[in-house]
Scaffold this motif. Structure first.
Motif, PDB file in Angstrom:
ATOM      1  N   MET A   1      34.669  54.653  37.867  1.00 35.29           N
ATOM      2  CA  MET A   1      34.239  53.275  37.820  1.00 35.29           C
ATOM      3  C   MET A   1      35.371  52.412  37.259  1.00 35.29           C
ATOM      4  O   MET A   1      36.142  52.852  36.419  1.00 35.29           O
ATOM      5  CB  MET A   1      33.011  53.134  36.918  1.00 35.29           C
ATOM      6  N   PHE A   2      35.409  51.186  37.746  1.00 31.33           N
ATOM      7  CA  PHE A   2      36.415  50.230  37.290  1.00 31.33           C
ATOM      8  C   PHE A   2      35.706  48.899  37.113  1.00 31.33           C
ATOM      9  O   PHE A   2      34.979  48.461  37.998  1.00 31.33           O
ATOM     10  CB  PHE A   2      37.523  50.105  38.346  1.00 31.33           C
ATOM     11  N   LYS A   3      35.917  48.247  35.959  1.00 31.95           N
ATOM     12  CA  LYS A   3      35.194  47.015  35.653  1.00 31.95           C
ATOM     13  C   LYS A   3      36.089  46.065  34.876  1.00 31.95           C
ATOM     14  O   LYS A   3      36.840  46.485  33.993  1.00 31.95           O
ATOM     15  CB  LYS A   3      33.959  47.381  34.811  1.00 31.95           C
ATOM     16  N   LEU A   4      36.035  44.762  35.240  1.00 34.99           N
ATOM     17  CA  LEU A   4      36.731  43.738  34.470  1.00 34.99           C
ATOM     18  C   LEU A   4      36.168  42.380  34.830  1.00 34.99           C
ATOM     19  O   LEU A   4      35.341  42.256  35.727  1.00 34.99           O
ATOM     20  CB  LEU A   4      38.247  43.777  34.681  1.00 34.99           C
ATOM     21  N   ASN A   5      36.630  41.357  34.147  1.00 33.59           N
ATOM     22  CA  ASN A   5      36.258  39.977  34.428  1.00 33.59           C
ATOM     23  C   ASN A   5      37.501  39.270  34.938  1.00 33.59           C
ATOM     24  O   ASN A   5      38.595  39.504  34.421  1.00 33.59           O
ATOM     25  CB  ASN A   5      35.733  39.293  33.159  1.00 33.59           C
ATOM     26  N   GLU A   6      37.347  38.398  35.931  1.00 33.46           N
ATOM     27  CA  GLU A   6      38.519  37.711  36.489  1.00 33.46           C
ATOM     28  C   GLU A   6      39.300  36.964  35.423  1.00 33.46           C
ATOM     29  O   GLU A   6      40.499  36.766  35.536  1.00 33.46           O
ATOM     30  CB  GLU A   6      38.133  36.765  37.634  1.00 33.46           C
ATOM     31  N   LYS A   7      38.653  36.559  34.346  1.00 31.62           N
ATOM     32  CA  LYS A   7      39.322  35.832  33.261  1.00 31.62           C
ATOM     33  C   LYS A   7      40.344  36.707  32.534  1.00 31.62           C
ATOM     34  O   LYS A   7      41.197  36.205  31.816  1.00 31.62           O
ATOM     35  CB  LYS A   7      38.297  35.291  32.279  1.00 31.62           C
ATOM     36  N   ASP A   8      40.253  38.028  32.752  1.00 31.57           N
ATOM     37  CA  ASP A   8      41.208  38.955  32.134  1.00 31.57           C
ATOM     38  C   ASP A   8      42.548  38.999  32.870  1.00 31.57           C
ATOM     39  O   ASP A   8      43.497  39.606  32.391  1.00 31.57           O
ATOM     40  CB  ASP A   8      40.619  40.369  32.091  1.00 31.57           C
ATOM     41  N   LYS A   9      42.621  38.388  34.028  1.00 29.32           N
ATOM     42  CA  LYS A   9      43.844  38.387  34.838  1.00 29.32           C
ATOM     43  C   LYS A   9      44.323  36.953  35.007  1.00 29.32           C
ATOM     44  O   LYS A   9      43.583  36.004  34.805  1.00 29.32           O
ATOM     45  CB  LYS A   9      43.569  38.992  36.225  1.00 29.32           C
ATOM     46  N   GLU A  10      45.574  36.778  35.405  1.00 28.51           N
ATOM     47  CA  GLU A  10      46.152  35.454  35.614  1.00 28.51           C
ATOM     48  C   GLU A  10      46.670  35.329  37.031  1.00 28.51           C
ATOM     49  O   GLU A  10      47.073  36.317  37.641  1.00 28.51           O
ATOM     50  CB  GLU A  10      47.309  35.219  34.635  1.00 28.51           C
ATOM     51  N   TYR A  11      46.680  34.089  37.532  1.00 23.00           N
ATOM     52  CA  TYR A  11      47.299  33.836  38.825  1.00 23.00           C
ATOM     53  C   TYR A  11      48.798  34.069  38.687  1.00 23.00           C
ATOM     54  O   TYR A  11      49.390  33.822  37.638  1.00 23.00           O
ATOM     55  CB  TYR A  11      47.030  32.402  39.295  1.00 23.00           C
ATOM     56  N   TYR A  20      45.294  39.513  41.478  1.00 20.61           N
ATOM     57  CA  TYR A  20      44.704  40.779  41.908  1.00 20.61           C
ATOM     58  C   TYR A  20      43.863  41.375  40.791  1.00 20.61           C
ATOM     59  O   TYR A  20      44.355  41.608  39.688  1.00 20.61           O
ATOM     60  CB  TYR A  20      45.779  41.765  42.369  1.00 20.61           C
ATOM     61  N   LEU A  21      42.593  41.614  41.101  1.00 20.76           N
ATOM     62  CA  LEU A  21      41.702  42.270  40.147  1.00 20.76           C
ATOM     63  C   LEU A  21      41.837  43.783  40.276  1.00 20.76           C
ATOM     64  O   LEU A  21      41.602  44.509  39.324  1.00 20.76           O
ATOM     65  CB  LEU A  21      40.251  41.832  40.380  1.00 20.76           C
ATOM     66  N   GLU A  22      42.218  44.211  41.467  1.00 20.74           N
ATOM     67  CA  GLU A  22      42.483  45.627  41.727  1.00 20.74           C
ATOM     68  C   GLU A  22      43.602  45.678  42.751  1.00 20.74           C
ATOM     69  O   GLU A  22      43.549  44.988  43.770  1.00 20.74           O
ATOM     70  CB  GLU A  22      41.219  46.297  42.266  1.00 20.74           C
ATOM     71  N   ASP A  23      44.607  46.489  42.495  1.00 22.31           N
ATOM     72  CA  ASP A  23      45.727  46.594  43.418  1.00 22.31           C
ATOM     73  C   ASP A  23      46.118  48.058  43.547  1.00 22.31           C
ATOM     74  O   ASP A  23      47.064  48.523  42.930  1.00 22.31           O
ATOM     75  CB  ASP A  23      46.901  45.737  42.931  1.00 22.31           C
ATOM     76  N   GLY A  24      45.360  48.788  44.365  1.00 17.62           N
ATOM     77  CA  GLY A  24      45.549  50.218  44.560  1.00 17.62           C
ATOM     78  C   GLY A  24      44.582  51.009  43.699  1.00 17.62           C
ATOM     79  O   GLY A  24      43.930  50.441  42.847  1.00 17.62           O
ATOM     80  N   PRO A  25      44.421  52.275  43.912  1.00 14.67           N
ATOM     81  CA  PRO A  25      45.175  53.101  44.850  1.00 14.67           C
ATOM     82  C   PRO A  25      44.607  53.120  46.269  1.00 14.67           C
ATOM     83  O   PRO A  25      45.254  53.610  47.188  1.00 14.67           O
ATOM     84  CB  PRO A  25      45.078  54.489  44.233  1.00 14.67           C
ATOM     85  N   ARG A  26      43.385  52.580  46.497  1.00 17.34           N
ATOM     86  CA  ARG A  26      42.813  52.632  47.840  1.00 17.34           C
ATOM     87  C   ARG A  26      42.791  51.290  48.545  1.00 17.34           C
ATOM     88  O   ARG A  26      42.789  51.233  49.766  1.00 17.34           O
ATOM     89  CB  ARG A  26      41.392  53.202  47.772  1.00 17.34           C
TER      90      ARG A  26
END
Length: 111
Positions: A1-11, A20-26
């Motif tokens: 499982m993978f979980k986060l909030n978009e506020k945890d990432k930056e443009y 990107y909230l997820e960038d790989g492996p699939r």
């Protein structure tokens, strides 16, 4: 499982570009914000399919030389090899959900 909030990432460029909230492996999944008057460089993917869903604003996307306009709620699916360029011709920020699969590093080819 993978979980986060978009506020945890930056443009990528502070207040615009991909986030990107997820960038790989699939696969890759994220948000893209384009400010009024901006465009993203034309490109295509060799192996990845890509989808865009418009959350806010209006997207003008040129696919294989043909312009398409997508308003809020609009969705488009691109196959590998489809050349595309995105732009915001409106006067409000454009926010898009994007997904690419399968994950393939170095798959983007600039025009």
């Amino acid at each position: 499982m993978f979980k986060l909030n978009e506020k945890d990432k930056e443009y990528r460029h502070g207040d615009y570009g991909p986030k990107y909230l997820e960038d790989g492996p699939r696969m890759s999944f994220g948000l893209l914000q384009i400010l009024p008057g901006q465009s993203m460089e034309g490109h295509y993917h060799q192996k990845r399919q890509e989808v865009f869903y418009v959350v806010e604003g209006t997207l003008t996307i040129t696919v294989n030389g043909e312009d398409h306009i997508l308003e809020e709620g609009g969705y488009i699916h691109l196959e590998p090899g489809d050349t595309h360029m995105l732009r915001n011709d409106g006067d409000v920020n454009l926010k898009i959900v994007l997904a690419l699969a399968p994950y393939e590093e170095g798959d983007k080819v600039l025009l």
